[in-house]
Design a protein around this motif. Structure first.
Motif, PDB file in Angstrom:
ATOM      1  N   ASP A 263       1.082  -1.234  -0.186  1.00  0.00           N
ATOM      2  CA  ASP A 263      -0.116   0.044   0.153  1.00  0.00           C
ATOM      3  C   ASP A 263       0.637   1.025  -0.294  1.00  0.00           C
ATOM      4  N   LEU A 264       1.616   1.018   1.143  1.00  0.00           N
ATOM      5  CA  LEU A 264       3.000   2.276   0.782  1.00  0.00           C
ATOM      6  C   LEU A 264       3.969   2.298  -0.280  1.00  0.00           C
ATOM      7  N   VAL A 265       3.846   1.930  -0.815  1.00  0.00           N
ATOM      8  CA  VAL A 265       4.654   1.539  -2.312  1.00  0.00           C
ATOM      9  C   VAL A 265       3.643   2.256  -3.374  1.00  0.00           C
ATOM     10  N   GLN A 266       1.853   1.990  -3.774  1.00  0.00           N
ATOM     11  CA  GLN A 266       1.295   2.234  -4.473  1.00  0.00           C
ATOM     12  C   GLN A 266       1.100   3.348  -4.103  1.00  0.00           C
ATOM     13  N   ARG A 267       1.097   4.050  -3.273  1.00  0.00           N
ATOM     14  CA  ARG A 267       0.996   5.107  -2.772  1.00  0.00           C
ATOM     15  C   ARG A 267       2.024   6.243  -3.205  1.00  0.00           C
ATOM     16  N   ALA A 268       3.363   5.664  -3.353  1.00  0.00           N
ATOM     17  CA  ALA A 268       4.840   6.478  -3.206  1.00  0.00           C
ATOM     18  C   ALA A 268       4.673   6.100  -5.302  1.00  0.00           C
ATOM     19  N   LEU A 269       3.745   5.453  -5.593  1.00  0.00           N
ATOM     20  CA  LEU A 269       3.941   5.471  -7.064  1.00  0.00           C
ATOM     21  C   LEU A 269       3.265   6.419  -7.927  1.00  0.00           C
ATOM     22  N   LYS A 270       2.228   7.340  -6.655  1.00  0.00           N
ATOM     23  CA  LYS A 270       0.953   7.765  -7.367  1.00  0.00           C
ATOM     24  C   LYS A 270       1.475   9.887  -7.793  1.00  0.00           C
ATOM     25  N   MET A 271       3.086   8.997  -6.715  1.00  0.00           N
ATOM     26  CA  MET A 271       3.738  10.364  -6.661  1.00  0.00           C
ATOM     27  C   MET A 271       4.886  11.000  -6.936  1.00  0.00           C
ATOM     28  N   LYS A 272       5.155  10.047  -7.751  1.00  0.00           N
ATOM     29  CA  LYS A 272       6.479   9.554  -8.772  1.00  0.00           C
ATOM     30  C   LYS A 272       6.641  10.950  -9.791  1.00  0.00           C
ATOM     31  N   SER A 273       5.344  11.037 -10.326  1.00  0.00           N
ATOM     32  CA  SER A 273       6.057  11.788 -11.589  1.00  0.00           C
ATOM     33  C   SER A 273       6.515  13.576 -10.881  1.00  0.00           C
ATOM     34  N   TYR A 274       6.049  13.453  -9.210  1.00  0.00           N
ATOM     35  CA  TYR A 274       6.574  14.935  -8.196  1.00  0.00           C
ATOM     36  C   TYR A 274       8.046  14.642  -7.765  1.00  0.00           C
ATOM     37  N   PHE A 275       8.572  13.420  -8.194  1.00  0.00           N
ATOM     38  CA  PHE A 275       9.921  13.096  -7.410  1.00  0.00           C
ATOM     39  C   PHE A 275      10.916  13.961  -8.695  1.00  0.00           C
ATOM     40  N   GLY A 276      10.609  13.864  -9.802  1.00  0.00           N
ATOM     41  CA  GLY A 276      11.616  13.705 -10.714  1.00  0.00           C
ATOM     42  C   GLY A 276      13.077  13.653 -10.946  1.00  0.00           C
ATOM     43  N   GLU A 277      14.024  13.850 -11.461  1.00  0.00           N
ATOM     44  CA  GLU A 277      15.469  13.415 -11.761  1.00  0.00           C
ATOM     45  C   GLU A 277      15.638  12.782  -9.346  1.00  0.00           C
ATOM     46  N   LYS A 278      15.473  14.063  -8.273  1.00  0.00           N
ATOM     47  CA  LYS A 278      16.115  14.284  -7.287  1.00  0.00           C
ATOM     48  C   LYS A 278      15.316  13.162  -6.038  1.00  0.00           C
ATOM     49  N   GLY A 279      13.770  13.678  -6.522  1.00  0.00           N
ATOM     50  CA  GLY A 279      13.182  12.660  -4.703  1.00  0.00           C
ATOM     51  C   GLY A 279      13.094  11.619  -5.415  1.00  0.00           C
ATOM     52  N   GLY A 280      12.231  11.240  -3.854  1.00  0.00           N
ATOM     53  CA  GLY A 280      11.834   9.824  -3.970  1.00  0.00           C
ATOM     54  C   GLY A 280      11.193   9.663  -2.535  1.00  0.00           C
ATOM     55  N   VAL A 281      11.121   8.663  -1.722  1.00  0.00           N
ATOM     56  CA  VAL A 281      11.150   8.052  -0.808  1.00  0.00           C
ATOM     57  C   VAL A 281      12.579   8.055   0.756  1.00  0.00           C
ATOM     58  N   THR A 282      11.718   9.874   2.095  1.00  0.00           N
ATOM     59  CA  THR A 282      12.368   8.646   2.919  1.00  0.00           C
ATOM     60  C   THR A 282      11.732   8.007   4.127  1.00  0.00           C
ATOM     61  N   VAL A 283      12.485   7.788   4.652  1.00  0.00           N
ATOM     62  CA  VAL A 283      12.064   7.104   6.090  1.00  0.00           C
ATOM     63  C   VAL A 283      12.862   7.351   6.827  1.00  0.00           C
ATOM     64  N   SER A 284      11.972   8.129   8.002  1.00  0.00           N
ATOM     65  CA  SER A 284      12.100   8.387   9.465  1.00  0.00           C
ATOM     66  C   SER A 284      11.880   8.599  10.399  1.00  0.00           C
ATOM     67  N   GLY A 285      11.776   8.832  11.902  1.00  0.00           N
ATOM     68  CA  GLY A 285      10.949   8.108  12.831  1.00  0.00           C
ATOM     69  C   GLY A 285      10.858   9.392  14.046  1.00  0.00           C
ATOM     70  N   GLY A 286      10.575   8.653  14.780  1.00  0.00           N
ATOM     71  CA  GLY A 286      11.347   7.521  15.764  1.00  0.00           C
ATOM     72  C   GLY A 286      12.712   7.358  15.250  1.00  0.00           C
ATOM     73  N   GLU A 287      12.960   6.175  14.991  1.00  0.00           N
ATOM     74  CA  GLU A 287      13.615   5.812  14.660  1.00  0.00           C
ATOM     75  C   GLU A 287      13.568   4.312  13.751  1.00  0.00           C
ATOM     76  N   PRO A 288      13.773   4.458  12.580  1.00  0.00           N
ATOM     77  CA  PRO A 288      13.511   3.771  11.282  1.00  0.00           C
ATOM     78  C   PRO A 288      13.710   2.540  11.047  1.00  0.00           C
ATOM     79  N   LEU A 289      15.382   2.272  11.957  1.00  0.00           N
ATOM     80  CA  LEU A 289      16.314   1.058  11.430  1.00  0.00           C
ATOM     81  C   LEU A 289      15.413   0.093  13.344  1.00  0.00           C
ATOM     82  N   LEU A 290      14.529   0.250  13.788  1.00  0.00           N
ATOM     83  CA  LEU A 290      14.194  -0.342  14.588  1.00  0.00           C
ATOM     84  C   LEU A 290      13.420  -1.776  13.525  1.00  0.00           C
ATOM     85  N   GLN A 291      12.852  -1.319  12.291  1.00  0.00           N
ATOM     86  CA  GLN A 291      11.733  -2.051  12.069  1.00  0.00           C
ATOM     87  C   GLN A 291      12.928  -2.397  10.477  1.00  0.00           C
TER      88      GLN A 291
END
Length: 249
Positions: free
Chosen positions: A58-86
């Motif tokens: 579901d998160l992947v599909q949400r990101a794909l809907k935004m992909k056109s806005y990411f351009g060459e530099k953008g994308g997905v950032t995982v933050s937190g909290g502390e993301p590496l706990l997961q």
């Protein structure tokens, strides 16, 4: 099918983030952190039992809907909290993002370097933003409530050895982290790193105090002041001697 392996425990999602990595980004704030930093502006992300479960696809599909806005530099950032706990569950998530040609970034305190974390870092994380809390053990303990600052530095050494891109983040608190001595120490430690593209300086602010109050927690930095413009400029000048790029957020 919903299993523990394809679920991420999420605190919140920002659709058009511009301060958590290059370009326009979908920023996913995961729930849970083992540190309790004195200046944390999202203390509601600390409790590992909070948050909302999201299926990875579901998160992947949400990101794909935004992909056109990411351009060459953008994308997905995982933050937190502390993301590496997961980290174990972030591996299939980042793997799917890479399959879809989406840039991946982790914003972390670098306190974990176990097998899932290493696999995630070495194979799927295009960028790591590493939070440096303090350059001394005493200062690290005061800010985070935990011991052993070396774990973060060991994390940085691993990332450097991998040859993959890294940014540093450093919160400037007058007299606590923002002193010439500590800034020079920070620069000297990392000056020979080839993977560091920039260091981001985060001016200290008190915007999260109301969240501490709502949780019934004492905010210990009430007497700390914000940086002056001159202090921010001086910090930037010092670190410019050591890093390719210094950015004040």
């Amino acid at each position: 099918m919903k299993t523990l392996e394809n679920i991420l425990n999420v605190h919140s999602i920002e659709s058009f983030g511009t301060h958590d990595g290059p370009g326009i980004r979908m920023v996913i704030f995961l729930q849970g952190c083992k540190l309790k930093c004195q200046y944390c502006h999202n203390p509601d992300t600390i409790d590992t039992h909070g948050g909302k479960e999201y299926h990875i696809e579901d998160l992947v599909q949400r990101a794909l809907k935004m992909k056109s806005y990411f351009g060459e530099k953008g994308g997905v950032t995982v933050s937190g909290g502390e993301p590496l706990l997961q980290a174990h569950n972030l591996i299939p998530f980042f793997k799917r993002l890479k399959e879809e040609g989406i840039h991946t970034n982790i914003d972390t305190n670098g306190r974990m370097l176990n097998h899932p974390t290493i696999e995630l870092l070495d194979n799927y994380a295009d960028l790591v933003m590493l939070d440096i809390k303090h350059m001394t053990e005493e200062g690290f303990q005061r800010i985070t409530g935990k011991r052993n600052k070396e774990t973060t530095f060991n994390f940085a050494k691993h990332r450097e050895a991998s040859g993959k891109k890294m940014w540093l983040r450093y919160v400037l608190i007058p007299e606590i982290t923002n002193t010439p001595e500590l800034l020079h120490q920070l620069g000297q430690y990392f000056k020979d790193y080839q993977t560091i593209e920039q260091i981001e300086l985060q001016p200290y602010h008190k915007l999260g105090i109301h969240k501490w109050d709502a949780l019934g927690w004492e905010y210990e930095l009430k007497d700390a002041r914000e940086n002056t413009t001159e202090e921010l400029e001086n910090a930037s000048k010092i670190l410019s001697n050591y890093f390719k790029k210094v950015k004040i957020n």
